[in-house]
Design a protein around this motif. Structure first.
Motif, short mmCIF file in Angstrom:
data_model
loop_
_atom_site.label_atom_id
_atom_site.label_comp_id
_atom_site.label_asym_id
_atom_site.label_seq_id
_atom_site.Cartn_x
_atom_site.Cartn_y
_atom_site.Cartn_z
N ARG A 191 45.93 50.86 37.34
CA ARG A 191 44.98 51.36 38.33
C ARG A 191 44.65 52.83 38.10
N LEU A 192 45.60 53.60 37.58
CA LEU A 192 45.36 55.03 37.39
C LEU A 192 44.26 55.29 36.37
N GLU A 193 44.24 54.54 35.29
CA GLU A 193 43.26 54.77 34.22
C GLU A 193 42.23 53.65 34.17
N GLN A 233 23.34 55.16 46.42
CA GLN A 233 24.65 54.52 46.53
C GLN A 233 24.57 53.05 46.11
N GLU A 234 23.45 52.42 46.39
CA GLU A 234 23.26 51.02 46.01
C GLU A 234 23.35 50.83 44.50
N TRP A 235 22.85 51.82 43.75
CA TRP A 235 22.91 51.75 42.29
C TRP A 235 24.35 51.68 41.82
N LEU A 236 25.20 52.53 42.40
CA LEU A 236 26.62 52.52 42.04
C LEU A 236 27.30 51.24 42.50
N ASP A 237 27.00 50.80 43.71
CA ASP A 237 27.64 49.60 44.24
C ASP A 237 27.39 48.38 43.35
N GLN A 238 26.22 48.33 42.74
CA GLN A 238 25.88 47.18 41.90
C GLN A 238 26.62 47.19 40.56
N ARG A 239 27.11 48.34 40.15
CA ARG A 239 27.73 48.48 38.83
C ARG A 239 29.24 48.73 38.89
N PHE A 240 29.73 49.11 40.04
CA PHE A 240 31.13 49.52 40.18
C PHE A 240 32.08 48.35 39.93
N VAL A 241 33.09 48.61 39.12
CA VAL A 241 34.13 47.61 38.84
C VAL A 241 35.39 48.03 39.60
N PRO A 242 35.75 47.34 40.68
CA PRO A 242 36.91 47.76 41.46
C PRO A 242 38.21 47.58 40.68
N PRO A 243 39.22 48.39 40.99
CA PRO A 243 40.50 48.25 40.29
C PRO A 243 41.20 46.96 40.68
N PRO A 244 42.08 46.49 39.82
CA PRO A 244 42.83 45.27 40.15
C PRO A 244 43.87 45.55 41.23
N ALA A 245 44.28 44.49 41.93
CA ALA A 245 45.32 44.65 42.96
C ALA A 245 46.63 45.08 42.32
N ASP A 246 46.90 44.58 41.13
CA ASP A 246 48.11 44.94 40.39
C ASP A 246 47.71 45.34 38.97
N GLY A 247 48.66 45.93 38.27
CA GLY A 247 48.37 46.33 36.90
C GLY A 247 47.87 47.77 36.82
N GLN A 258 52.56 58.96 38.77
CA GLN A 258 52.64 57.55 38.37
C GLN A 258 52.60 56.61 39.57
N ALA A 259 52.87 57.15 40.77
CA ALA A 259 52.94 56.31 41.97
C ALA A 259 51.67 56.35 42.81
N VAL A 260 50.66 57.14 42.41
CA VAL A 260 49.50 57.30 43.28
C VAL A 260 48.40 56.29 43.02
N GLY A 261 48.65 55.34 42.15
CA GLY A 261 47.61 54.37 41.81
C GLY A 261 47.10 53.58 43.01
N GLN A 262 47.92 53.38 44.02
CA GLN A 262 47.51 52.59 45.18
C GLN A 262 47.53 53.40 46.48
N VAL A 263 47.68 54.71 46.39
CA VAL A 263 47.74 55.51 47.60
C VAL A 263 46.34 55.93 48.04
N LYS A 314 41.06 57.49 38.41
CA LYS A 314 41.90 58.01 39.49
C LYS A 314 42.96 58.95 38.93
N GLY A 315 43.49 58.62 37.76
CA GLY A 315 44.50 59.47 37.14
C GLY A 315 43.96 60.84 36.78
N MET A 316 42.74 60.90 36.27
CA MET A 316 42.13 62.18 35.91
C MET A 316 41.96 63.06 37.15
N LEU A 317 41.48 62.45 38.24
CA LEU A 317 41.31 63.18 39.48
C LEU A 317 42.65 63.68 40.00
N ALA A 318 43.65 62.81 40.00
CA ALA A 318 44.97 63.19 40.51
C ALA A 318 45.56 64.34 39.71
#
Length: 215
Positions: A113-115, A97-111, A170-175, A126-130
């Motif tokens: 998020r789905l892709e 998990q540490e390997w992923l944590d070091q590389r993960f780019v979190p989504p922006p608060a706005d803008g 289109q609305a699940v980007g922040q859910v 997130k969009g692909m999963l949804a």
């Protein structure tokens, strides 16, 4: 009246090994196997005897193992569906998990998020999963069965619930609907108003303290 019981698999080896789950095909731990039995008994107590029951599950091993005691108690064959899998973390799957944590780019608060690109090769957005979970749910709810059980993963559960309440993709980007491992979420549609309710989210009362501590 239609009721869906959505089960998140209990403790799996990737939890205790602190490696990334996703599509890494981990299996239930001994504690997870005991919890799977508790889940099956809890649902057997909630669903009337003689009622028709359909059982669907992610095709990953930890979900199929969770579905096995349910299948035995209800006398049904589980229907595996890869669209109910956890989110794919691409090349991070099975790594620490540490390997992923070091590389993960979190989504922006706005803008966007789905892709959003999380910076990990091969990872789903997130969009692909949804979209794949929504597609699986569309087929499940078209079936006329009054009692359906879906065994999936913590990350995928958010989109099972969002699909159930017909939230536009289109609305699940922040859910997010975070629930514990080994939980039962109850979804119900009434016959009169045809409202779709979330009756219970992430219930773990059926688990003992040791079983529910895994997260």
């Amino acid at each position: 009246m239609r009721t869906l019981y959505v089960v998140t698999h209990p403790e799996a080896t990737h939890h205790v090994e602190r490696v990334v789950g996703g599509w890494h095909d981990s299996q239930l731990t001994p504690a997870g196997l005991r919890a799977a039995g508790s889940i099956a008994r809890a649902l057997r107590a909630r669903i009337p005897g003689g009622a028709e029951v359909e059982l669907f599950c992610s095709d990953l091993r930890r979900a199929r193992q969770t579905a096995e005691p349910l299948a035995e108690l209800f006398g049904v064959e589980p229907v595996p569906d890869r669209r109910l899998r956890e989110k794919s973390y691409g090349v991070a799957g099975g790594r620490p998990q540490e390997w992923l944590d070091q590389r993960f780019v979190p989504p922006p608060a706005d803008g966007e998020r789905l892709e959003h690109d999380e910076g990990v090769a091969g990872a789903e957005t997130k969009g692909m999963l949804a979209r794949r979970v929504y597609a699986a749910m569309d087929e499940i709810v078209r079936r006329p069965c009054e009692h359906q059980v879906i065994v999936t993963h913590g990350g995928s559960l958010t989109f099972v619930v969002a699909s159930w309440i017909r939230m536009p993709i289109q609305a699940v980007g922040q859910v997010g609907f975070p629930v514990p491992s080994g939980s039962i979420t109850t979804l119900r549609e009434d016959d009169y108003f045809h409202n779709r309710a979330v009756v219970g989210l992430g219930d773990i009362r059926h688990l003992g303290s040791a079983e529910s501590a895994a997260g």
